[in-house]
Design a protein around this motif. Structure first.
Motif, PDB file in Angstrom:
ATOM      1  N   ILE A   4      26.826   8.630   8.588  1.00 27.22           N
ATOM      2  CA  ILE A   4      25.998   8.709   7.188  1.00 27.22           C
ATOM      3  C   ILE A   4      24.810   9.125   7.438  1.00 27.22           C
ATOM      4  O   ILE A   4      24.125   8.587   8.431  1.00 27.22           O
ATOM      5  N   GLN A   5      24.447  10.145   6.793  1.00 24.61           N
ATOM      6  CA  GLN A   5      23.322  10.917   6.982  1.00 24.61           C
ATOM      7  C   GLN A   5      22.112  10.713   5.933  1.00 24.61           C
ATOM      8  O   GLN A   5      22.357  11.435   4.750  1.00 24.61           O
ATOM      9  N   PRO A   6      21.191   9.643   5.641  1.00 20.85           N
ATOM     10  CA  PRO A   6      20.637   9.501   4.497  1.00 20.85           C
ATOM     11  C   PRO A   6      19.308  10.483   4.572  1.00 20.85           C
ATOM     12  O   PRO A   6      18.788  10.946   5.529  1.00 20.85           O
ATOM     13  N   GLY A   7      18.779  10.843   3.463  1.00 19.86           N
ATOM     14  CA  GLY A   7      17.451  11.452   3.314  1.00 19.86           C
ATOM     15  C   GLY A   7      16.613  10.362   3.303  1.00 19.86           C
ATOM     16  O   GLY A   7      16.472   9.492   3.737  1.00 19.86           O
ATOM     17  N   MET A   8      15.770  10.668   2.267  1.00 17.87           N
ATOM     18  CA  MET A   8      14.523   9.815   2.026  1.00 17.87           C
ATOM     19  C   MET A   8      14.902   8.523   1.517  1.00 17.87           C
ATOM     20  O   MET A   8      15.238   8.587   0.274  1.00 17.87           O
ATOM     21  N   VAL A   9      14.842   7.467   2.170  1.00 17.40           N
ATOM     22  CA  VAL A   9      15.106   6.140   2.061  1.00 17.40           C
ATOM     23  C   VAL A   9      13.813   5.180   1.977  1.00 17.40           C
ATOM     24  O   VAL A   9      13.197   5.221   2.996  1.00 17.40           O
ATOM     25  N   GLU A  10      13.277   4.567   0.787  1.00 24.05           N
ATOM     26  CA  GLU A  10      12.215   3.692   1.005  1.00 24.05           C
ATOM     27  C   GLU A  10      12.497   2.374   1.618  1.00 24.05           C
ATOM     28  O   GLU A  10      12.715   1.513   0.643  1.00 24.05           O
ATOM     29  N   THR A  11      12.136   2.154   2.910  1.00 26.88           N
ATOM     30  CA  THR A  11      12.371   1.149   3.567  1.00 26.88           C
ATOM     31  C   THR A  11      10.940   0.838   4.511  1.00 26.88           C
ATOM     32  O   THR A  11      10.202   1.489   3.955  1.00 26.88           O
ATOM     33  N   ASN A  12      11.181  -0.067   5.427  1.00 25.88           N
ATOM     34  CA  ASN A  12       9.779   0.086   6.358  1.00 25.88           C
ATOM     35  C   ASN A  12       9.596   1.092   7.320  1.00 25.88           C
ATOM     36  O   ASN A  12       8.993   1.146   8.307  1.00 25.88           O
ATOM     37  N   PHE A  13      10.689   2.215   7.067  1.00 30.19           N
ATOM     38  CA  PHE A  13      11.008   3.142   7.986  1.00 30.19           C
ATOM     39  C   PHE A  13       9.380   3.988   8.369  1.00 30.19           C
ATOM     40  O   PHE A  13       9.032   4.198   9.377  1.00 30.19           O
ATOM     41  N   SER A  14       9.107   4.273   7.123  1.00 29.73           N
ATOM     42  CA  SER A  14       7.548   5.060   7.277  1.00 29.73           C
ATOM     43  C   SER A  14       6.567   4.422   7.899  1.00 29.73           C
ATOM     44  O   SER A  14       5.566   4.647   8.669  1.00 29.73           O
ATOM     45  N   VAL A  15       6.519   3.004   7.584  1.00 37.14           N
ATOM     46  CA  VAL A  15       5.368   2.144   7.995  1.00 37.14           C
ATOM     47  C   VAL A  15       5.476   2.182   9.646  1.00 37.14           C
ATOM     48  O   VAL A  15       4.409   1.920  10.169  1.00 37.14           O
ATOM     49  N   ILE A  16       6.658   1.848   9.811  1.00 39.15           N
ATOM     50  CA  ILE A  16       6.910   2.213  11.460  1.00 39.15           C
ATOM     51  C   ILE A  16       6.380   3.329  11.969  1.00 39.15           C
ATOM     52  O   ILE A  16       5.881   3.266  13.063  1.00 39.15           O
ATOM     53  N   ARG A  17       6.871   4.287  11.482  1.00 40.53           N
ATOM     54  CA  ARG A  17       6.444   5.850  11.782  1.00 40.53           C
ATOM     55  C   ARG A  17       4.979   5.807  11.954  1.00 40.53           C
ATOM     56  O   ARG A  17       4.405   6.573  12.971  1.00 40.53           O
ATOM     57  N   PHE A  18       4.378   5.371  11.048  1.00 44.77           N
ATOM     58  CA  PHE A  18       2.814   5.445  10.964  1.00 44.77           C
ATOM     59  C   PHE A  18       2.081   4.482  11.661  1.00 44.77           C
ATOM     60  O   PHE A  18       0.950   4.110  11.410  1.00 44.77           O
ATOM     61  N   HIS A  19       2.837   3.594  12.541  1.00 50.28           N
ATOM     62  CA  HIS A  19       2.356   2.618  13.353  1.00 50.28           C
ATOM     63  C   HIS A  19       1.543   1.503  12.669  1.00 50.28           C
ATOM     64  O   HIS A  19       0.738   1.298  12.794  1.00 50.28           O
TER      65      HIS A  19
END
Length: 258
Positions: A183-198
């Motif tokens: 399964i290949q999601p695009g933009m999903v609003e989770t804590n994904f970006s918070v982790i990415r930006f430390h």
């Protein structure tokens, strides 16, 4: 179809993994949920048992650690090892720098989690599935594994690996009843970006400004659907994006007034 099926979900303490646990619990599945944060897992377990009366088992697990994976399986009751569905959800992105400027520690974290951790769990579970004559491996990839984007070189490479691991595994088990889905999601609003930006929430929030992103529940619905089709049907790959996202790097955003 999913009642009393044994479902193992990695990275289940938040985001897509947590939402998938809720969806499977509603269907009466027996859940094995794992993540690095045991406190969050135990809170989720308490809620699922209360809401749906299902059997839930929690294990603290960093999928990068082969010994920890072995320890989880050694401590697990024998009947729980007969996993019907493995959801390889644990994964993350770190940083958004050019590859020549990125912290090499971030390289290691992404490669060890997104590729090696997925492989470790798959290697542990698939032989059990083959022996039992049933099973389904559901890998959470990304649109980033289809088309690269600036600043995402290593992350995109790891998700491309998930695609090809899924395709290769599907060939490796083609003479068995085991199914493999990517399964290949695009933009999903989770804590994904918070982790990415430390941990920089302001930067993380800016990623989703001007577009209605997918939710973790949207992807959990897709996971549940792929797990619910008849035995003779295998959904090999699903790509899911918000309406205004065409690829990982092609997104239309409305102007946001400040």
């Amino acid at each position: 179809m999913l009642k009393d099926k044994i479902v193992f979900i990695s990275g289940a303490s938040s985001g897509i993994g947590e939402a998938a646990a809720v969806r499977f619990a509603k269907e009466g599945a027996i859940l094995i949920i794992c993540a690095r944060n045991l406190e969050k897992l135990d809170a989720l377990k308490e809620q699922l048992v209360k809401d749906y009366g299902v059997e839930v088992h929690t294990y603290k697990l960093d999928v990068r650690d082969k010994k920890a994976i072995n320890s989880v399986f050694e401590s697990m009751p024998e009947r729980l090892k007969n996993i019907d569905i493995l959801v390889n959800n644990a994964g993350l992105a770190q940083g958004l720098e050019k590859v020549q400027e990125e912290d090499m520690e971030d390289f290691d974290v992404m490669i060890d989690t997104n590729i090696k951790g997925l492989l470790y769990l798959t290697r542990k579970v698939v032989p059990i599935m083959i022996n039992n004559g049933r099973g389904h491996v559901i890998n959470i990839g990304s649109t980033a594994g289809i088309v690269a984007y600036p600043g995402g070189t290593v992350y995109c490479a790891t998700k491309a690996a998930v695609k090809f691991i899924s395709d290769g595994l599907r060939m490796d088990v083609v003479d068995t009843p085991i199914k493999v889905t990517n399964i290949q999601p695009g933009m999903v609003e989770t804590n994904f970006s918070v982790i990415r930006f430390h941990g920089d929430k302001e930067k993380a929030d800016a990623v989703y400004e001007g577009i209605e992103p997918l939710t973790a529940e949207d992807i959990a619905d897709v996971i549940l659907y792929t797990a619910s089709v008849p035995a003779h049907v295998q959904i090999c790959e699903v790509t899911v994006t918000p309406t205004h996202q065409a690829t990982a790097g092609v997104v239309h955003k409305e102007k946001v007034s400040k």
